[in-house]
Design an enzyme around this catalytic site. Structure first.
Site, PDB file in Angstrom:
ATOM      1  N   ILE A 157       0.983  -1.234  -0.038  1.00 36.51           N
ATOM      2  CA  ILE A 157       0.105  -0.150   0.116  1.00 36.51           C
ATOM      3  C   ILE A 157       0.772   1.241   0.155  1.00 36.51           C
ATOM      4  O   ILE A 157       1.586   1.583   0.925  1.00 36.51           O
ATOM      5  CB  ILE A 157      -0.741  -0.080   1.193  1.00 36.51           C
ATOM      6  CG1 ILE A 157      -1.742  -1.438   1.511  1.00 36.51           C
ATOM      7  CG2 ILE A 157      -1.756   1.159   0.938  1.00 36.51           C
ATOM      8  CD1 ILE A 157      -2.640  -1.749   0.098  1.00 36.51           C
ATOM      9  N   GLU A 370      -1.644  -1.085  -9.918  1.00 38.51           N
ATOM     10  CA  GLU A 370      -2.973  -0.687 -10.456  1.00 38.51           C
ATOM     11  C   GLU A 370      -3.334  -1.586 -11.427  1.00 38.51           C
ATOM     12  O   GLU A 370      -4.040  -0.957 -12.594  1.00 38.51           O
ATOM     13  CB  GLU A 370      -2.674   0.627 -10.765  1.00 38.51           C
ATOM     14  CG  GLU A 370      -2.466   1.807  -9.737  1.00 38.51           C
ATOM     15  CD  GLU A 370      -2.850   3.065  -9.610  1.00 38.51           C
ATOM     16  OE1 GLU A 370      -4.036   3.488 -10.429  1.00 38.51           O
ATOM     17  OE2 GLU A 370      -2.237   3.943  -9.081  1.00 38.51           O
TER      18      GLU A 370
END
Length: 389
Positions: A157, A370
């Site tokens: 993250i 992503e």
């Protein structure tokens, strides 16, 4: 439809390039070597308005478009991919979820500092057993006496544990899955410092050394009920929409990487002499650099075409397809470009004193973050009407 950048976009590019050249480029190698997240420089980017490019003026933003954000990410990424991804994630994954799905109260509370770049935010999606299959999320959030109680773990993250991280939005199961029914997944805002929420020690990564990246754990972490972001049970759909914009922004980061490879190899091939002549006079080298220029132009065209479609309000399916194509082509081209550039530099390309080595390490993750290249191919195939699973 024209995809040429406007005069305003080009003038903005010049401003960002000047800042990147003066305030980032001289320090990028040392930040990378020391795995240092440069808080002061990130906040300078905020003072320049880079984090508020797409946010409305009422929250301190510029009310601009995705194209402007892509220009900024490309120019920052041209000198330092770590700060390029810091900007991309702070806007695309930090600000955009709140901007798109937050209540008025949530926007007023969280956006001003994020838009100003004084604080940043992360998006907690990926888990140890739920990467590309984000629907398999195992993190749980149970509503107890007016509070969400979170238990679970996230990994990889970005912007989640820096000294200026304000919050992380977290996808979690808010109801158990029933036979034949998918689990209810919602998104919840978890502020930094929440008891039970821990940003574990930062990863020792191959690249992006100056970017802040952590695994996260939640052990009975409690936040108020009003920290639910968007409609309950719509978390999965929300993150899919957020990632479409993010894929174009990652493509812009890849364009910056390829541009750097064209710049570096061209200069080196003019100066480096072998057998009494510049190596750029040899077709074997000149043709490789020519290939880099082709990759650059194609990647840039696909990226800004996708951004222009988003800015023009194109149908979701049209934009989604363009975003996947841009992300796939530009990121895979960036990996190839850094490999070619390293080869052009020869033995020097293997030395950390030359920036091509850093770009080589940084590029690989562009094909993963992503949405992997495989996911992009899946999106493209489905957009073509193929019955692929």
């Amino acid at each position: 439809m024209s995809f040429e950048l406007s005069r305003e976009h080009e003038e903005f590019r010049a401003v960002v390039r000047e800042f990147a050249t003066a305030q980032i480029a001289p320090y990028a190698a040392s930040w990378d070597r020391d795995h240092h997240f440069p808080v002061a420089t990130v906040q300078q980017m905020g003072e320049l308005g880079l984090f508020g490019l797409t946010a409305p003026e009422e929250y301190g933003g510029a009310g601009g478009d995705l194209t402007s954000l892509c220009v900024a990410i490309e120019e920052i990424g041209r000198v330092d991919q770590s700060l390029g991804i810091t900007l991309e994630a702070a806007v695309g994954l930090g600000i955009n979820p709140i901007l798109s799905y937050g209540t008025s109260e949530q926007k007023e509370r969280w956006l001003p500092e994020l838009v100003a770049g004084q604080r940043i935010a992360g998006f907690g999606l990926t888990e140890p057993e739920a990467g590309s299959d984000a629907g398999a999320t195992q993190t749980r959030a149970e509503l107890v006496a007016g509070q969400w109680v979170l238990n679970g773990a996230k990994q990889f993250i970005t912007n989640s544990g820096s000294p200026i991280t304000s919050l992380v939005t977290v996808t979690a199961r808010t109801a158990p899955a029933a036979p034949g029914v998918k689990a209810e997944i919602s998104t919840i805002i978890v502020p930094s410092g929440t008891p039970g929420f821990t940003a574990e020690p930062a990863y020792d990564k191959l690249g992006w050394h100056a970017s802040d990246t952590h695994p996260l754990t939640f052990l009975d972490a409690r936040v108020p009920e009003d920290h639910l972001l968007g409609e309950r049970g719509r978390g999965f759909a929300q993150f899919l929409a957020i990632l479409d914009d993010g894929r174009v922004a990652i493509a812009a980061l890849a364009v910056g990487c390829i541009q750097a490879m064209v710049d570096l190899t061209t200069a080196y091939a003019r100066e480096r002499r072998s057998f009494g002549v510049p190596i750029g006079s040899k077709q074997g080298v000149a043709f490789q650099i020519s290939d880099l220029e082709v990759m650059l132009r194609a990647s840039r065209a696909l990226t800004y075409q996708a951004a222009a479609l988003r800015d023009a309000g194109a149908p979701v399916a049209t934009f989604k397809q363009a975003a996947a194509v841009a992300k796939l082509y530009a990121t895979e081209s960036a990996v190839t470009a850094t490999r070619i550039a390293t080869q052009v530099f020869g033995g020097y390309g293997f030395m950390e004193e030359y920036p091509v080595a850093r770009f080589y390490r940084d590029a690989k993750v562009l094909e993963i973050g992503e949405g992997t290249s495989e996911v992009q191919r899946l999106v493209i195939a489905r957009g073509l009407g193929l019955p692929v699973e």
